[in-house]
Design an enzyme around this catalytic site. Structure first.
Site, mmCIF file in Angstrom:
data_model
loop_
_atom_site.group_PDB
_atom_site.id
_atom_site.type_symbol
_atom_site.label_atom_id
_atom_site.label_comp_id
_atom_site.label_asym_id
_atom_site.label_seq_id
_atom_site.Cartn_x
_atom_site.Cartn_y
_atom_site.Cartn_z
ATOM 1 N N ASN A 13 -54.100 27.000 58.013
ATOM 2 C CA ASN A 13 -54.646 26.204 59.153
ATOM 3 C C ASN A 13 -55.593 27.213 59.802
ATOM 4 O OD1 ASN A 13 -52.593 24.331 61.850
ATOM 5 N ND2 ASN A 13 -54.437 23.993 60.759
ATOM 6 N N ASN A 67 -58.203 20.606 69.487
ATOM 7 C CA ASN A 67 -58.327 19.888 68.279
ATOM 8 C C ASN A 67 -59.780 19.901 68.015
ATOM 9 O OD1 ASN A 67 -55.615 19.571 67.580
ATOM 10 N ND2 ASN A 67 -55.503 17.892 69.317
ATOM 11 N N CYS A 76 -49.753 24.710 69.159
ATOM 12 C CA CYS A 76 -50.026 24.650 67.574
ATOM 13 C C CYS A 76 -49.240 26.001 67.185
ATOM 14 C CB CYS A 76 -51.416 24.749 67.389
ATOM 15 S SG CYS A 76 -51.981 25.305 65.823
ATOM 16 N N ASN A 78 -48.992 27.465 64.119
ATOM 17 C CA ASN A 78 -49.896 28.155 63.154
ATOM 18 C C ASN A 78 -50.905 28.991 64.110
ATOM 19 O OD1 ASN A 78 -48.749 27.668 60.772
ATOM 20 N ND2 ASN A 78 -50.066 25.908 60.699
ATOM 21 N N ASN A 164 -45.283 18.709 71.162
ATOM 22 C CA ASN A 164 -46.193 17.603 70.581
ATOM 23 C C ASN A 164 -45.605 16.583 69.815
ATOM 24 O OD1 ASN A 164 -46.261 19.797 68.984
ATOM 25 N ND2 ASN A 164 -48.168 19.478 68.283
ATOM 26 N N ASN A 198 -48.532 12.943 65.639
ATOM 27 C CA ASN A 198 -48.911 13.691 64.172
ATOM 28 C C ASN A 198 -47.634 13.114 63.149
ATOM 29 O OD1 ASN A 198 -50.340 16.460 65.010
ATOM 30 N ND2 ASN A 198 -48.562 16.162 66.379
ATOM 31 N N GLU A 215 -52.703 15.013 61.201
ATOM 32 C CA GLU A 215 -52.552 15.811 62.405
ATOM 33 C C GLU A 215 -53.230 15.124 63.472
ATOM 34 O OE1 GLU A 215 -52.970 20.154 64.432
ATOM 35 O OE2 GLU A 215 -53.389 19.922 62.318
ATOM 36 N N ARG A 216 -52.706 14.611 64.629
ATOM 37 C CA ARG A 216 -53.567 14.098 65.634
ATOM 38 C C ARG A 216 -54.743 15.080 66.125
ATOM 39 N NH1 ARG A 216 -50.284 14.163 71.297
ATOM 40 N NH2 ARG A 216 -50.467 16.342 71.080
ATOM 41 N N CYS A 224 -49.665 22.235 59.251
ATOM 42 C CA CYS A 224 -49.649 22.173 60.915
ATOM 43 C C CYS A 224 -48.265 22.714 61.380
ATOM 44 C CB CYS A 224 -49.544 20.481 61.275
ATOM 45 S SG CYS A 224 -49.214 20.202 62.925
ATOM 46 N N GLY A 225 -48.362 23.668 61.995
ATOM 47 C CA GLY A 225 -47.072 24.667 62.106
ATOM 48 C C GLY A 225 -46.067 23.855 62.844
#
Length: 313
Positions: A13, A67, A76, A78, A164, A198, A215-216, A224-225
């Site tokens: 990522n 994003n 996030c 990651n 999220n 997501n 991913e949103r 996506c972590g």
């Protein structure tokens, strides 16, 4: 405006990272910077933009993740690892509580996941299960392996906030076209899901997981972590893997080690790899990035991560 950046990635990522502790820009300006730097057709590219921000009485430092469309994510994971590495170096520490948009995460420098792979352990959660907080307007306030008719009549989703929002579906084989179809519906912010979500399809491979995520604000991504954390919690919640046991979670970008406890707190151990450092200009008026100058490269780190991926997979 010229920015000093580090290009980094967590489990594939990838992001430009800026130490923003002394940079005064407003929300709209940072959104412009994120779109310009994350643009894959531009000189940098990435899944989004990471900002190292100032701390407070509780947090040694903070993280903002925007994003590629400029929107700000709640977290996030990651990205937390990459920002934590930068924060550790800036402050001369090796662990910290990190402020996120609506929560916080603990991060610590950990023994290398593989030789030469800078590794950070992070703890996030507890996972939220109340979908009315997203909001997600369906006929229940909690969704565990339930059908969402607006998305599919057959695929069963578990809804998890990390913090999220994530919709996790366990499948025999990931169908990317179907994942993109469903992710695109959610990305359109329908009335019943105004803040989007997501979407992850997850394969259980023995005692491990393989996660593919739309991913949103990004789209189909290699990693996506928070999706890996949400998927780990959902797998424990539905009895697919044991609680309190470390699991390897694979994705297109690599892997992490994850463990969820009975309270929905998830610990992830993964890489924070620096690829190169430099500076780049962003014209806030035209919303374009240009003039990239690379001042340092980290080939040994890049090679170490590639070697770790080959061994894992």
């Amino acid at each position: 405006m010229r920015f000093e950046i580090v290009k980094c990635h967590g489990s594939g990522n990838d992001f430009p990272l800026i130490d923003a502790r002394d940079i005064a820009l407003d929300e709209a300006e940072w959104a412009v910077v994120a779109r310009a730097l994350a643009d894959r057709a531009g000189p940098v590219g990435g899944d989004g933009l990471l900002l190292l921000t100032a701390g407070d009485e509780v947090h040694a430092f903070g993280m903002v993740m925007r994003n590629s469309d400029g929107s700000e994510a709640e977290t996030c994971l990651n990205g937390v690892r990459c920002v934590a590495r930068a924060g550790f170096a800036a402050l001369g520490i090796d662990q910290a509580q990190v402020r996120l948009k609506t929560s916080s995460a603990f991060a610590a420098h950990d023994p290398d996941l593989a030789p030469g792979v800078y590794t950070v352990r992070e703890t996030a959660g507890p996972a939220g299960m109340d979908v009315t907080a997203w909001p997600m307007r369906i006929r229940t306030d909690r969704l565990i392996e339930g059908v969402v008719p607006a998305l599919s009549d057959t695929i069963r989703f578990t809804a998890v906030a990390m913090p999220n929002p994530h919709l996790v579906a366990f499948v025999d084989t990931v169908d990317e076209a179907e994942l993109v179809r469903i992710g695109t519906i959610c990305e359109g912010a329908p009335d019943w899901l105004p803040n989007r979500a997501n979407v992850s399809f997850v394969e259980v491979r023995g005692g491990d997981l393989f996660v593919r995520t739309f991913e949103r604000g990004v789209g189909l991504t290699d990693s996506c972590g928070s999706a890996m954390a949400a998927s780990t919690h959902a797998a424990c919640l539905t009895g697919r893997i044991p609680t309190d046991r470390e699991t390897v979670v694979f994705n297109r970008g690599g892997l992490v080690r994850a463990q969820a406890d009975a309270d929905g707190v998830v610990t992830i151990c993964g890489n924070a790899t620096f690829e190169w450092a430099g500076s780049v200009e962003v014209d806030l008026a035209t919303r374009v990035a240009f003039g990239l100058v690379v001042t340092a490269r980290y080939p040994d780190e890049v090679a170490a991560w590639e070697a770790a991926k080959r061994v894992a997979g």
